[in-house]
Enzyme design. Structure first.
Site, PDB file in Angstrom:
ATOM      1  N   ASP A  10       6.811  -2.079   6.180  1.00 47.19           N
ATOM      2  CA  ASP A  10       5.818  -1.832   5.146  1.00 47.19           C
ATOM      3  C   ASP A  10       5.566  -3.169   4.463  1.00 47.19           C
ATOM      4  OD1 ASP A  10       4.281  -1.098   2.998  1.00 47.19           O
ATOM      5  OD2 ASP A  10       5.788   0.174   2.044  1.00 47.19           O
ATOM      6  N   LYS A  72      -1.468 -10.071   0.071  1.00 45.45           N
ATOM      7  CA  LYS A  72      -2.054  -8.958   0.828  1.00 45.45           C
ATOM      8  C   LYS A  72      -3.491  -8.683   0.408  1.00 45.45           C
ATOM      9  CE  LYS A  72      -1.094  -4.099   2.027  1.00 45.45           C
ATOM     10  NZ  LYS A  72      -0.087  -3.015   1.941  1.00 45.45           N
ATOM     11  N   GLU A 150      -0.653   3.435   6.217  1.00 43.40           N
ATOM     12  CA  GLU A 150       0.447   3.811   5.334  1.00 43.40           C
ATOM     13  C   GLU A 150       0.515   5.320   5.072  1.00 43.40           C
ATOM     14  OE1 GLU A 150      -0.300   1.286   2.010  1.00 43.40           O
ATOM     15  OE2 GLU A 150       0.178  -0.546   3.125  1.00 43.40           O
ATOM     16  N   ASP A 181      -1.828   7.169  -2.634  1.00 48.26           N
ATOM     17  CA  ASP A 181      -1.034   5.962  -2.380  1.00 48.26           C
ATOM     18  C   ASP A 181      -1.531   4.831  -3.277  1.00 48.26           C
ATOM     19  OD1 ASP A 181       0.301   3.752  -1.446  1.00 48.26           O
ATOM     20  OD2 ASP A 181      -0.244   4.010   0.648  1.00 48.26           O
TER      21      ASP A 181
END
Length: 529
Positions: A10, A72, A150, A181
């Site tokens: 992850d 990211k 994810e 999420d």
């Protein structure tokens, strides 16, 4: 010879985690500090050596100009680079350093090499971001078996949790699970259908915002504290990297405290000449500062259900994934929206890595684990069905974006569109720029590549019929073709990505990376400082 492990990673905005199936089920691999997650923070020192994780985060104040965080958020941005000591590092390279740290810690813990990995990305990531993530893994020297979303990984972890209840009829029913999420830098809203009897996980709809996450909540606190410092001490924080980092660290601590407390004391000494920042921050104030951010996530959820075939009332379970979902305002809002309490049995920081590790084990060439070994169903194969997160189409001559593949289309998929033609008399060639995104103007979306159809017989503008065909494979690869009906002239091309790196570029980027410093050495230097 002992085969290496396949791991699930992850790769997060704020923190990252790595897991592997070491026995009958996946487990989170602690890093060399003993922590189950690793801060996604990179510091490149004066000796061109790299520190990653908590040691880098601890030096973010004293070495702010050398520290990279939240990379990211820039994945897939071909124009973005970090400059340190006159060297420029692409987001793929910085992410590769984080991955290298995770892999080194995993190999030390497992006592074996890591052969391959499944790396996760937000469901709303487009092709450019996904390909950049794959490239980061390749730069780190790992065989990336799959780039997995994810929410899908989280639902797989949810299925693993249900294994113990496999004998009950309820556990075998199809369920609609909504995954909310909210990570450090991205937000995903995803509706998933889970059929535990047949080990089938199918994404139905997805939406989100790749530039909205817990870091935005933190920044609101930073801005609030900076205003207080300006009013009370006439201290200007903007433009001072070290003081900005000190406020950021204090804001993170305050945000975490307010997840379990109604108020917290914030103290930042020596913020300016003869000024110490001392203030009380309440949960109510935080909610007022960030109400619009939370509203943005609900807007995305609303948009998802507006186009979904399923109603909110059909949702059976709600999963909260991502560390930012620990905030009380998030939990309360989601519970109110769906009229049910979200599941709290899945660790929001670890579920994604655990699901990815299971998928990695199932895909591993050296493993003999099948889906029925780890999931309640009796099928040996795990069927994962994903969707296109954003429309894919071409730019028209006036700059408009014409989608060919719509959002939420199941992949693999093939779509054709024959509404295109020439715009000038006697035009013998047409260029088709290919984009992905939601914007009406093509240039506001992400360019994936282009193809050129030539050899078209001369004809008045608007007469020839040109057909576009897009095929999106399960791995996200886009195959595009264009055909002129009357003459049969055609062009075929594989659009891997506008940012997909060649093997030569990957090798060059790998060679340009600074050395990864040993954690023990980094820790010792940190204590001396």
């Amino acid at each position: 010879m002992v085969e290496g492990y396949a791991v699930g990673i992850d790769l997060g905005t704020t923190n990252s985690a790595i897991a592997a199936v070491t026995g009958d089920e996946p487990e989170i691999i602690p890093n060399s500090d003993g922590d189950r997650t690793t801060p996604s923070v990179v510091m490149i020192d004066e000796n061109d050596e790299t520190v990653v994780g908590q040691p880098a985060a601890n030096q973010a104040v004293s070495k702010a100009a050398r520290t990279v965080q939240h990379i990211k958020r820039h994945m897939g941005d071909d124009d973005y680079a970090v400059e340190i000591d006159d060297e420029q590092y692409r987001p793929e390279q910085v992410s590769a350093l984080i991955l290298s740290r995770l892999l080194a810690d995993a190999e030390a813990y497992l006592g074996r090499d890591v052969d391959s990995a499944v790396i996760t990305v937000p469901a709303y990531f487009g092709d450019a971001e996904r390909q950049a993530t794959r490239s980061a893994g390749e730069i780190a020297g790992i065989d990336v078996e799959h780039v997995m979303t994810e929410p899908t990984a989280a639902c797989l972890a949810y299925g693993l949790q249900e294994t113990g209840d496999a004998d009950t009829s309820e556990s075998h029913e199809k369920r609609h699970v909504f995954v909310y999420d909210l990570g450090g830098g991205t937000f995903d809203a995803t509706l998933v259908e889970i059929d535990l009897e047949h080990n089938h996980i199918e994404v139905k709809n997805t939406d989100g915002n790749r530039r909205l996450g817990g870091e935005d909540w933190t920044q609101r606190i930073v801005d609030h504290l900076a205003e207080i410092a300006k009013e009370e001490g006439d201290v200007e924080i903007a433009g001072d990297p070290e003081q900005e980092q000190r406020l950021y660290d204090a804001a993170v601590r305050a945000k975490h405290d307010l997840s379990s407390r109604e108020q917290t004391e914030v103290t930042v000494p020596y913020l300016g000449p003869n000024y110490n920042l001392e203030t009380t921050l309440t949960r109510e104030t935080l909610q007022e500062l960030t109400a619009d951010l939370l509203d943005q996530t609900i807007d995305e959820v609303d948009e998802l259900f507006e186009r979904s075939e399923h109603a909110i009332e059909e949702v059976d379970e709600v999963l909260l994934i991502g560390g930012a979902t620990r905030m009380a305002q998030v939990q309360e809002t989601v519970e109110s929206y769906f009229g049910m309490e979200p599941l709290r049995s899945i660790n929001p920081d670890e579920a994604v890595a655990l699901g990815a590790a299971t998928q990695a084990e199932l895909m591993s060439a050296s493993g003999d684990t099948t889906a029925d070994d780890v999931l309640p169903g009796e099928e040996e194969d795990l069927l994962l069905v994903d969707v296109t997160p954003q429309p894919i189409g071409i730019e028209l001559h006036d700059g408009d974006f014409a989608p060919v593949v719509e959002q939420d289309e199941k992949v693999p998929i093939s779509r054709s569109d024959d509404r295109f033609t020439t715009v000038m008399d006697d035009q013998t060639g047409v260029r088709f720029p290919i984009y992905q995104g939601q914007a009406e103007e093509a240039e506001d979306n992400t360019k994936l590549g282009e193809m050129v159809l030539s050899g078209i017989p001369k004809a008045p503008a608007g007469e020839p019929t040109l057909e576009i065909n897009f095929e999106v494979q399960s791995d996200g690869t886009l195959e595009a073709s264009a055909t002129h009906f009357e003459s049969g002239e055609s062009v075929d091309t594989t659009i891997e990505s506008g940012v997909r790196l060649s093997e030569k570029e990957i090798e060059q980027m790998r060679e340009a990376l600074p050395t990864l410093k040993d954690r023990a050495v980094a820790g010792a230097e940190q204590k001396e400082a």
